[in-house]
Design a protein around this motif. Structure first.
Motif: not given
Length: 248
Positions: A211-212, A215-216, A219, A226-227
């Protein structure tokens, strides 16, 4: 020698932009001077880093109007040539240009020595813009999702690459990697088929469904920014290591 890498696939939604951003961030993080070029009219890579701005110069102005590539600094060791909505009409604007397939190569000639890597985010088509990217590149990387339709579509990409050999005899796919991989039965079957049909071309690293990664995109920046501890960031770091080993 500067490596110029096209992230190409005529199918959309396979992770070209995400991968260009992530690999570019990994290369910059490792100390390599890296230039990203957004060739897609959807300008998702540009939005990743710069947001939307209809007034700034873009790669469209360079390809169609002959303006020098407008390079924008993003962060340490990372620069970007932005796209614009005008790129949606670039192919029509270039159709009557002399040597239209070689415009990008000419634009890169005076600047490529300033970078270790130049990454080209190609549009989801096999038209004039992708042709420009492939002919300007030293390497072609193909991201694809582990599904049947993208696998069947590889034949179209193969034919496209083969058709360019008359202009650039050494053009070939340097690597294929899977995105949104979840280890289900179909994923494994596609993975095995790629290994069978493209021996020695497929990368070992799979970009896991995460999911990241999605999401990035909203963002700003890449999944690395992002993560940096996420599965997506870890996978792209592994993939970048493989790319560096293969393309050295």
């Amino acid at each position: 020698m500067t490596r110029i890498i096209s992230f190409a696939n005529h199918k959309g939604g396979v992770g070209k932009t995400t991968s260009t951003a992530a690999v570019g961030s990994c290369l910059a993080e490792a100390g390599y001077k890296t230039l990203l070029i957004d060739l897609d009219g959807q300008q998702n890579l540009t939005s990743h880093y710069l947001g939307e701005d209809d007034e700034r110069l873009s790669v469209f102005d360079s390809l169609v109007k002959g303006v020098a590539l407008p390079v924008v600094p993003v962060k340490e060791n990372l620069w970007l040539v932005p796209s614009s909505l005008e790129m949606a009409g670039a192919e029509i604007s270039m159709v009557n240009m002399i040597a239209r397939e070689q415009v990008l190569r000419s634009l890169l000639e005076p600047v490529k020595g300033q970078y270790d890597y130049i990454l080209l985010d190609c549009p989801p088509s096999l038209g004039i813009i992708t042709t420009n990217a492939v002919l300007a590149s030293t390497d072609i990387l193909v991201p694809m999702t582990p599904e049947l339709l993208p696998l069947k579509g590889m034949r179209m990409l193969d034919d496209f690459i083969s058709s360019l050999k008359r202009v650039k005899p050494d053009v070939q796919i340097s690597g294929i990697f899977l995105t949104r991989y979840n280890n289900r039965k179909l994923n494994r079957a596609v993975d095995e088929a790629i290994a069978q049909f493209y021996p020695g071309v497929a990368f070992e690293t799979r970009i896991r469904e995460n999911i990241t990664v999605a999401e990035s995109a909203g963002a700003g920046g890449s999944v690395i920014d992002y993560d940096p501890t996420s599965n997506g960031a870890q996978d792209y770091r592994k993939l970048t290591t493989e790319i560096l080993q293969r393309l050295k």
